[in-house]
Design a protein around this motif. Sequence first.
Motif, PDB file in Angstrom:
ATOM      1  N   GLU A  51       0.832  -1.204   0.000  1.00 10.14           N
ATOM      2  CA  GLU A  51       0.000   0.000   0.000  1.00 10.14           C
ATOM      3  C   GLU A  51       0.869   1.258   0.000  1.00 10.14           C
ATOM      4  OE1 GLU A  51      -0.586  -2.574   2.132  1.00 10.14           O
ATOM      5  OE2 GLU A  51      -2.404  -3.342   1.192  1.00 10.14           O
ATOM      6  N   PHE A  52       1.912   1.230   0.821  1.00 11.38           N
ATOM      7  CA  PHE A  52       2.835   2.363   0.849  1.00 11.38           C
ATOM      8  C   PHE A  52       3.498   2.535  -0.513  1.00 11.38           C
ATOM      9  CE2 PHE A  52       7.044   4.190   1.217  1.00 11.38           C
ATOM     10  CZ  PHE A  52       6.767   5.380   1.871  1.00 11.38           C
ATOM     11  N   LEU A  53       3.924   1.428  -1.120  1.00 15.36           N
ATOM     12  CA  LEU A  53       4.562   1.485  -2.438  1.00 15.36           C
ATOM     13  C   LEU A  53       3.662   2.166  -3.453  1.00 15.36           C
ATOM     14  CD1 LEU A  53       6.824   0.744  -4.465  1.00 15.36           C
ATOM     15  CD2 LEU A  53       5.610  -1.428  -4.815  1.00 15.36           C
ATOM     16  N   SER A  54       2.387   1.803  -3.473  1.00 16.17           N
ATOM     17  CA  SER A  54       1.451   2.392  -4.437  1.00 16.17           C
ATOM     18  C   SER A  54       1.380   3.901  -4.284  1.00 16.17           C
ATOM     19  CB  SER A  54       0.058   1.798  -4.261  1.00 16.17           C
ATOM     20  OG  SER A  54       0.062   0.446  -4.605  1.00 16.17           O
ATOM     21  N   GLU A  55       1.221   4.372  -3.060  1.00 19.09           N
ATOM     22  CA  GLU A  55       1.108   5.816  -2.816  1.00 19.09           C
ATOM     23  C   GLU A  55       2.419   6.536  -3.123  1.00 19.09           C
ATOM     24  OE1 GLU A  55      -0.548   6.823   1.003  1.00 19.09           O
ATOM     25  OE2 GLU A  55      -2.023   5.208   0.835  1.00 19.09           O
ATOM     26  N   TYR A  56       3.513   5.960  -2.654  1.00 18.21           N
ATOM     27  CA  TYR A  56       4.823   6.581  -2.843  1.00 18.21           C
ATOM     28  C   TYR A  56       5.181   6.637  -4.325  1.00 18.21           C
ATOM     29  CZ  TYR A  56       9.870   7.242  -2.635  1.00 18.21           C
ATOM     30  OH  TYR A  56      11.145   7.707  -2.824  1.00 18.21           O
ATOM     31  N   ALA A  57       5.008   5.518  -5.021  1.00 18.50           N
ATOM     32  CA  ALA A  57       5.382   5.446  -6.433  1.00 18.50           C
ATOM     33  C   ALA A  57       4.591   6.437  -7.272  1.00 18.50           C
ATOM     34  CB  ALA A  57       5.183   4.023  -6.956  1.00 18.50           C
ATOM     35  N   GLU A  58       3.317   6.584  -6.961  1.00 12.15           N
ATOM     36  CA  GLU A  58       2.492   7.530  -7.720  1.00 12.15           C
ATOM     37  C   GLU A  58       3.077   8.941  -7.634  1.00 12.15           C
ATOM     38  OE1 GLU A  58      -1.976   9.337  -7.450  1.00 12.15           O
ATOM     39  OE2 GLU A  58      -1.761   7.179  -7.091  1.00 12.15           O
ATOM     40  N   LYS A  59       3.453   9.357  -6.432  1.00 12.30           N
ATOM     41  CA  LYS A  59       4.028  10.691  -6.239  1.00 12.30           C
ATOM     42  C   LYS A  59       5.372  10.819  -6.958  1.00 12.30           C
ATOM     43  CE  LYS A  59       2.004  11.211  -1.677  1.00 12.30           C
ATOM     44  NZ  LYS A  59       2.298  11.098  -0.258  1.00 12.30           N
ATOM     45  N   VAL A  60       6.234   9.823  -6.784  1.00 10.19           N
ATOM     46  CA  VAL A  60       7.585   9.891  -7.351  1.00 10.19           C
ATOM     47  C   VAL A  60       7.540   9.838  -8.874  1.00 10.19           C
ATOM     48  CG1 VAL A  60       9.811   8.691  -7.500  1.00 10.19           C
ATOM     49  CG2 VAL A  60       8.705   8.991  -5.293  1.00 10.19           C
ATOM     50  N   LEU A  61       6.695   8.996  -9.436  1.00  9.00           N
ATOM     51  CA  LEU A  61       6.600   8.908 -10.895  1.00  9.00           C
ATOM     52  C   LEU A  61       6.102  10.228 -11.481  1.00  9.00           C
ATOM     53  CD1 LEU A  61       5.210   5.296 -11.383  1.00  9.00           C
ATOM     54  CD2 LEU A  61       7.533   6.101 -11.832  1.00  9.00           C
ATOM     55  N   LYS A  62       5.142  10.845 -10.820  1.00 10.10           N
ATOM     56  CA  LYS A  62       4.624  12.141 -11.273  1.00 10.10           C
ATOM     57  C   LYS A  62       5.750  13.187 -11.251  1.00 10.10           C
ATOM     58  CE  LYS A  62       0.225  12.628 -10.081  1.00 10.10           C
ATOM     59  NZ  LYS A  62      -0.942  12.977  -9.260  1.00 10.10           N
ATOM     60  N   GLU A  63       6.496  13.193 -10.166  1.00  6.10           N
ATOM     61  CA  GLU A  63       7.609  14.133 -10.012  1.00  6.10           C
ATOM     62  C   GLU A  63       8.682  13.882 -11.068  1.00  6.10           C
ATOM     63  OE1 GLU A  63      10.709  14.493  -6.514  1.00  6.10           O
ATOM     64  OE2 GLU A  63       8.676  14.910  -5.787  1.00  6.10           O
ATOM     65  N   ASN A  64       8.978  12.607 -11.320  1.00  2.76           N
ATOM     66  CA  ASN A  64      10.045  12.259 -12.255  1.00  2.76           C
ATOM     67  C   ASN A  64       9.661  12.500 -13.711  1.00  2.76           C
ATOM     68  OD1 ASN A  64      11.446  11.507  -9.985  1.00  2.76           O
ATOM     69  ND2 ASN A  64      12.410   9.794 -11.018  1.00  2.76           N
ATOM     70  N   ARG A  65       8.382  12.569 -14.011  1.00  2.00           N
ATOM     71  CA  ARG A  65       7.967  12.929 -15.373  1.00  2.00           C
ATOM     72  C   ARG A  65       8.499  14.314 -15.717  1.00  2.00           C
ATOM     73  NH1 ARG A  65       2.959  10.457 -13.746  1.00  2.00           N
ATOM     74  NH2 ARG A  65       2.931   8.379 -14.657  1.00  2.00           N
ATOM     75  N   ARG A  66       8.494  15.198 -14.724  1.00  2.00           N
ATOM     76  CA  ARG A  66       9.003  16.553 -14.935  1.00  2.00           C
ATOM     77  C   ARG A  66      10.532  16.566 -14.987  1.00  2.00           C
ATOM     78  NH1 ARG A  66       4.893  17.510 -11.145  1.00  2.00           N
ATOM     79  NH2 ARG A  66       6.378  17.692  -9.436  1.00  2.00           N
ATOM     80  N   LYS A  67      11.177  15.789 -14.118  1.00  2.00           N
ATOM     81  CA  LYS A  67      12.637  15.802 -14.023  1.00  2.00           C
ATOM     82  C   LYS A  67      13.309  14.964 -15.119  1.00  2.00           C
ATOM     83  CE  LYS A  67      12.959  16.256  -9.007  1.00  2.00           C
ATOM     84  NZ  LYS A  67      13.405  15.550  -7.802  1.00  2.00           N
TER      85      LYS A  67
END
Length: 195
Positions: A51-67
């Motif tokens: 569950e933590f992975l799902s929430e964390y990954a969503e945020k990080v993937l969104k952030e990394n799309r920009r970076k």
Amino acid sequence: MRAEIQVKLLENLLDEITKRYDSFIKEQNEKIEDTLEKATKDPLTHLYNREFLSEYAEKVLKENRRKGESIALIFLDLDNFKPVNDNYGHEEGDKVLKNVAEMLKNSFRDQDIVVRYGGDEFIVFAQLNRVQVYELNEVLKSLQNRIEDNFQKYGISISYGISIYPLEANNLEVLIYIADKKMYEQKKRKKLDEN
């Protein structure tokens, strides 16, 4: 004189109220931390849960799309783990899982997310630069050797597959699917090599 006594009594009362308030706040913070721990961590291994992975990954993937940075998702599965539970009992199996979890944490950086995905399956979610992508296989081979050495008594090894964001997929579900598929291909090759 009477006013001084009243001031002293008020100071003592205020001091007592402050101590009780501090104690209450500390207790509430401990409860919040405990609740957060239970919501995000696996109770056996103390690794993050899916569950933590799902929430964390969503945020990080969104952030990394920009970076535009790469992320590796590593899917790991213990080979020959079921016989440990069958032949030595679940308590022994739990010890193995805890030891593997510790080895995983020690093999990766603090900023990498290590997850017990379920049973004897683990996921590592790691932000990487180009050089680190190539070094990743060396880290995993070293981990594989340590696991085989430490659990030789049980014949345990580990198989893994790696998927890279954004090269192979742009969401968590597909990254897991690709890494899981690669892990099973490695597992099959290992069985063929044994025969």
